[in-house]
Design an enzyme around this catalytic site. Structure first.
Site, PDB file in Angstrom:
ATOM      1  N   CYS A 266      33.296  -5.467  99.469  1.00 57.07           N
ATOM      2  CA  CYS A 266      34.235  -6.672  99.633  1.00 57.07           C
ATOM      3  C   CYS A 266      35.582  -6.002  99.690  1.00 57.07           C
ATOM      4  O   CYS A 266      36.426  -6.368  98.999  1.00 57.07           O
ATOM      5  CB  CYS A 266      34.037  -7.628  98.795  1.00 57.07           C
ATOM      6  SG  CYS A 266      32.597  -8.452  98.697  1.00 57.07           S
ATOM      7  N   GLU A 267      36.104  -5.258 100.346  1.00 58.77           N
ATOM      8  CA  GLU A 267      37.420  -4.579 100.660  1.00 58.77           C
ATOM      9  C   GLU A 267      37.495  -3.748 102.088  1.00 58.77           C
ATOM     10  O   GLU A 267      36.513  -3.042 102.426  1.00 58.77           O
ATOM     11  CB  GLU A 267      37.723  -3.594  99.692  1.00 58.77           C
ATOM     12  CG  GLU A 267      36.991  -2.793  98.888  1.00 58.77           C
ATOM     13  CD  GLU A 267      37.711  -1.917  97.635  1.00 58.77           C
ATOM     14  OE1 GLU A 267      38.792  -1.423  98.048  1.00 58.77           O
ATOM     15  OE2 GLU A 267      37.300  -2.067  96.645  1.00 58.77           O
TER      16      GLU A 267
ATOM     17  N   ARG B  67      35.339   9.542 101.290  1.00 59.19           N
ATOM     18  CA  ARG B  67      36.297  10.661 102.127  1.00 59.19           C
ATOM     19  C   ARG B  67      37.000   9.786 103.162  1.00 59.19           C
ATOM     20  O   ARG B  67      38.214   9.876 103.603  1.00 59.19           O
ATOM     21  CB  ARG B  67      35.582  11.858 102.731  1.00 59.19           C
ATOM     22  CG  ARG B  67      35.032  12.672 101.490  1.00 59.19           C
ATOM     23  CD  ARG B  67      34.724  14.196 101.947  1.00 59.19           C
ATOM     24  NE  ARG B  67      36.008  14.893 102.522  1.00 59.19           N
ATOM     25  CZ  ARG B  67      36.431  14.928 103.515  1.00 59.19           C
ATOM     26  NH1 ARG B  67      35.745  14.401 104.507  1.00 59.19           N
ATOM     27  NH2 ARG B  67      37.378  15.551 103.794  1.00 59.19           N
TER      28      ARG B  67
ATOM     29  N   GLY C 126      39.236  26.879 100.404  1.00 57.24           N
ATOM     30  CA  GLY C 126      40.230  26.107 100.969  1.00 57.24           C
ATOM     31  C   GLY C 126      39.885  26.237 102.698  1.00 57.24           C
ATOM     32  O   GLY C 126      40.502  25.552 103.386  1.00 57.24           O
TER      33      GLY C 126
ATOM     34  N   TYR D 184      31.946  17.182  98.654  1.00 58.10           N
ATOM     35  CA  TYR D 184      32.756  15.944  98.226  1.00 58.10           C
ATOM     36  C   TYR D 184      32.124  14.631  98.718  1.00 58.10           C
ATOM     37  O   TYR D 184      32.907  13.596  99.091  1.00 58.10           O
ATOM     38  CB  TYR D 184      34.198  16.180  98.530  1.00 58.10           C
ATOM     39  CG  TYR D 184      34.928  17.698  98.273  1.00 58.10           C
ATOM     40  CD1 TYR D 184      35.239  17.826  97.063  1.00 58.10           C
ATOM     41  CD2 TYR D 184      34.931  18.440  99.247  1.00 58.10           C
ATOM     42  CE1 TYR D 184      35.492  19.086  96.504  1.00 58.10           C
ATOM     43  CE2 TYR D 184      35.730  19.825  99.008  1.00 58.10           C
ATOM     44  CZ  TYR D 184      35.740  20.091  97.741  1.00 58.10           C
ATOM     45  OH  TYR D 184      36.428  21.406  97.139  1.00 58.10           O
TER      46      TYR D 184
ATOM     47  N   TYR E 238      40.789   9.655 102.467  1.00 51.23           N
ATOM     48  CA  TYR E 238      41.678  10.734 103.251  1.00 51.23           C
ATOM     49  C   TYR E 238      41.942  10.446 104.755  1.00 51.23           C
ATOM     50  O   TYR E 238      41.919  11.229 105.529  1.00 51.23           O
ATOM     51  CB  TYR E 238      41.099  12.259 103.039  1.00 51.23           C
ATOM     52  CG  TYR E 238      40.616  12.272 101.647  1.00 51.23           C
ATOM     53  CD1 TYR E 238      41.517  12.796 100.845  1.00 51.23           C
ATOM     54  CD2 TYR E 238      39.413  12.544 101.242  1.00 51.23           C
ATOM     55  CE1 TYR E 238      41.342  13.272  99.423  1.00 51.23           C
ATOM     56  CE2 TYR E 238      39.023  13.019  99.897  1.00 51.23           C
ATOM     57  CZ  TYR E 238      40.026  13.146  99.005  1.00 51.23           C
ATOM     58  OH  TYR E 238      39.556  13.547  97.691  1.00 51.23           O
TER      59      TYR E 238
ATOM     60  N   GLU F  74      36.886  31.387  96.038  1.00 52.43           N
ATOM     61  CA  GLU F  74      36.320  30.032  95.637  1.00 52.43           C
ATOM     62  C   GLU F  74      36.188  29.027  96.664  1.00 52.43           C
ATOM     63  O   GLU F  74      36.372  27.959  96.460  1.00 52.43           O
ATOM     64  CB  GLU F  74      37.287  29.450  94.633  1.00 52.43           C
ATOM     65  CG  GLU F  74      38.140  30.182  93.540  1.00 52.43           C
ATOM     66  CD  GLU F  74      39.122  29.770  92.656  1.00 52.43           C
ATOM     67  OE1 GLU F  74      39.661  28.660  93.005  1.00 52.43           O
ATOM     68  OE2 GLU F  74      39.144  30.348  91.656  1.00 52.43           O
TER      69      GLU F  74
ATOM     70  N   ARG G 169      34.044  23.851 100.203  1.00 46.83           N
ATOM     71  CA  ARG G 169      33.800  22.918 101.285  1.00 46.83           C
ATOM     72  C   ARG G 169      32.764  23.826 102.539  1.00 46.83           C
ATOM     73  O   ARG G 169      31.891  23.031 103.079  1.00 46.83           O
ATOM     74  CB  ARG G 169      35.019  22.472 101.970  1.00 46.83           C
ATOM     75  CG  ARG G 169      34.613  21.164 102.982  1.00 46.83           C
ATOM     76  CD  ARG G 169      35.981  21.039 103.956  1.00 46.83           C
ATOM     77  NE  ARG G 169      37.102  20.551 103.075  1.00 46.83           N
ATOM     78  CZ  ARG G 169      37.532  19.628 102.659  1.00 46.83           C
ATOM     79  NH1 ARG G 169      36.704  18.448 102.961  1.00 46.83           N
ATOM     80  NH2 ARG G 169      38.476  19.193 101.649  1.00 46.83           N
TER      81      ARG G 169
HETATM   82  N1  LLP Z   1      39.647  26.501  94.035  1.00 51.82           N
HETATM   83  C1  LLP Z   1      40.477  25.541  93.446  1.00 51.82           C
HETATM   84  C2  LLP Z   1      41.097  25.725  92.372  1.00 51.82           C
HETATM   85  C3  LLP Z   1      40.197  24.091  94.283  1.00 51.82           C
HETATM   86  O1  LLP Z   1      41.150  23.186  93.518  1.00 51.82           O
HETATM   87  C4  LLP Z   1      39.330  23.667  95.223  1.00 51.82           C
HETATM   88  C5  LLP Z   1      39.569  22.592  95.690  1.00 51.82           C
HETATM   89  C6  LLP Z   1      38.640  24.680  95.758  1.00 51.82           C
HETATM   90  C7  LLP Z   1      38.885  26.089  95.082  1.00 51.82           C
HETATM   91  C8  LLP Z   1      37.501  24.495  96.709  1.00 51.82           C
HETATM   92  O2  LLP Z   1      38.295  24.092  97.849  1.00 51.82           O
HETATM   93  P1  LLP Z   1      37.212  24.169  99.122  1.00 51.82           P
HETATM   94  O3  LLP Z   1      37.028  25.562  99.664  1.00 51.82           O
HETATM   95  O4  LLP Z   1      36.345  23.051  99.020  1.00 51.82           O
HETATM   96  O5  LLP Z   1      38.334  23.641 100.231  1.00 51.82           O
HETATM   97  N2  LLP Z   1      38.040  15.907  97.642  1.00 51.82           N
HETATM   98  C9  LLP Z   1      38.804  16.379  98.754  1.00 51.82           C
HETATM   99  C10 LLP Z   1      38.841  18.141  98.666  1.00 51.82           C
HETATM  100  C11 LLP Z   1      39.380  18.194  97.235  1.00 51.82           C
HETATM  101  C12 LLP Z   1      39.654  19.780  97.094  1.00 51.82           C
HETATM  102  C13 LLP Z   1      40.066  20.087  95.861  1.00 51.82           C
HETATM  103  N3  LLP Z   1      40.135  21.565  95.184  1.00 51.82           N
HETATM  104  C14 LLP Z   1      38.123  16.166  99.839  1.00 51.82           C
HETATM  105  O6  LLP Z   1      37.026  15.485 100.225  1.00 51.82           O
HETATM  106  O7  LLP Z   1      38.474  16.685 101.106  1.00 51.82           O
END
Ligand code: LLP
Length: 421
Positions: A346-347, A314, A239, A375, A318, A275, A278
């Site tokens: 076309c949107e 994205r 996160g 992502y 978002y 974990e 990003r």
């Molecule tokens: N662990 C779990 C349980 C998760 O659900 C996620 C992301 C991560 C780790 C990794 O999080 P990160 O370090 O990447 O923030 N598609 C969206 C982001 C969705 C994230 C979902 N879960 C975007 O493009 O911003």
């Protein structure tokens, strides 16, 4: 920091001119920098130095096997959320004991796959899931190592679609119910309770919500230990956010994040897992696209690109901001003008940026979306029967296509026609 810089007036990915890749691969395409991926992984790994830890890359961010192999070679574990991701990690050579299985709706088939193939732990998100895993493990004559994902009810202060740690979200079990759920888990013979898991959301730009959540996990660790559970591993989720634009204040660094982890949970003597997705992949990738047309509207000009929302969703999904830069470096002092930067679908949602200040661009010019490594390619689709965007990995002077662009025939031939037609 990344390895996409202008040199001699043109954009490079490490030591390869981006225009050279475009000439060889065609546009649009994703390109990743090995050096950036490695650097970002090491920042996390070093931030936790001195603590027993494993950085499990959240491969949902960018799951090409070449990326997984690059990280696995540095010792990375993987966080997977589906049977497909599990198989992909294994195919990339990641051993089962370094794979964590997360996700709110694991099916029995997925559980079986991972239990048979080898798994570090399942992060359990609900009681029904716990009961299902117990049944699958007993059926196979195995014990499944588990943590329970607790929902600490903290506000991650991020986009609503990627916040996961509030009580109204579908994730984890309410922390107030943890003691009861752990007691239930301990009574199931197919499960081995080893720790606690928490993940509160993505693109967090402030450490405070993490610190609040981790403090609650630390408290819970003591409570559960007193109840007789052997809590020896804490999975603290991912996160940590990235800078999507250089003009904003930068999010905290992995070193600061590591120091906060040490402060909040370091005294417990637990093995720490994180974990991140990003932060490892996001600024390690560009989406490169060509301007097809420049169209003059009533009150604005449109840059119509050959990349669209199916290639990078994205902004549409978002309202995300991605810096978009010309591949040929503009001369110092070039006047900028506002463009709406759009794809050909076309949107109206197929819009990457509105009134974005850019140097003047013409058909045939190349542009690069920065921070597109996470992502990006993984969320691409073949909407409008547009071929899935290819991926390229750069390593110093070398580059390789790590996923080819499907041909029209490959796409079309995946359909099967029922006999009555
Ligand atoms: N662990 C779990 C349980 C998760 O659900 C996620 C992301 C991560 C780790 C990794 O999080 P990160 O370090 O990447 O923030 N598609 C969206 C982001 C969705 C994230 C979902 N879960 C975007 O493009 O911003």
């Amino acid at each position: 920091m990344d390895h996409f810089l202008y040199r001699g007036g043109t954009l490079y990915a490490e030591d390869v001119p981006v225009a050279e890749i475009a000439a060889s691969v065609g546009t649009p395409f994703y390109v990743y920098s090995t050096a950036t991926l490695e650097r970002h992984f090491r920042l996390f790994d070093e931030a936790l130095e001195g603590m027993d830890h494993l950085v499990c890359y959240a491969m949902k961010a960018a799951s090409n096997q070449a990326i997984l192999k690059t990280l696995a070679a540095l010792g990375a574990g993987m966080d997977v959320v589906s049977g497909g991701e599990y198989m992909r990690a294994r195919a990339a050579g990641v051993p089962g004991e370094k794979i964590v299985f997360s996700g709110v709706g694991k099916t029995k088939d997925e559980m079986r796959l991972a239990l048979e193939g080898g798994i570090r732990q399942f992060n359990i998100e609900s009681e029904p899931e716990m009961i299902a895993l117990n049944a699958v493990a007993l059926e196979l004559g195995l014990r499944a190592p588990i943590t329970v994902r607790v929902n600490p009810d903290v506000d991650a202060k991020t986009h609503a679609k990627i916040a996961t740690g509030k009580s109204e979200n579908k994730f984890g079990i309410p922390i107030a119910r943890a003691r009861a759920v752990y007691a239930e888990a301990a009574a199931l013979p197919g499960l081995e309770v080893i720790g606690i898991d928490v993940h509160i959301g993505s693109q967090l730009t402030n450490l405070a919500p993490f610190a609040q959540a981790y403090a609650k996990v630390a408290e819970l660790t003591e409570v559960l230990r007193a109840d007789g559970h052997d809590i020896r591993r804490l999975d603290l989720g991912g996160g940590l956010g990235i800078p999507y634009t250089r003009s904003n204040t930068a999010p905290p660094l992995p070193t600061e994040y590591g120091a906060m982890i040490r402060e909040t949970v370091g005294h417990l003597g637990c093995e720490i897992e994180i974990e991140p997705g990003r932060l490892i992949a996001g600024n390690a990738g560009l989406l490169v696209s060509e301007v097809i047309y420049v169209k003059s509207g009533e009150d604005r000009d449109f840059l119509i690109l050959d990349a669209a929302m199916n290639d990078l969703i994205r902004p549409a999904m978002y309202d995300a901001w991605h810096d978009i830069i010309p591949v040929i470096e503009p001369q110092a002092g070039t006047a900028q003008q506002p463009y709406d930067i759009v794809g050909p679908i076309c949107e109206s949602g197929d819009t990457f940026a509105r009134a974005r200040m850019m140097p003047p661009l013409a058909a045939g010019d190349l542009v690069a979306f920065r921070s597109a490594g996470a992502y990006g390619a993984v969320m691409a689709s073949e909407y409008n029967t547009r071929p899935l965007t290819p991926e390229v990995l750069v390593h110093g002077h070398q580059f390789a296509v790590i996923r080819t662009r499907p041909t029209f025939d490959e796409m079309i031939n995946r359909d099967t026609i029922p006999e009555w037609l």
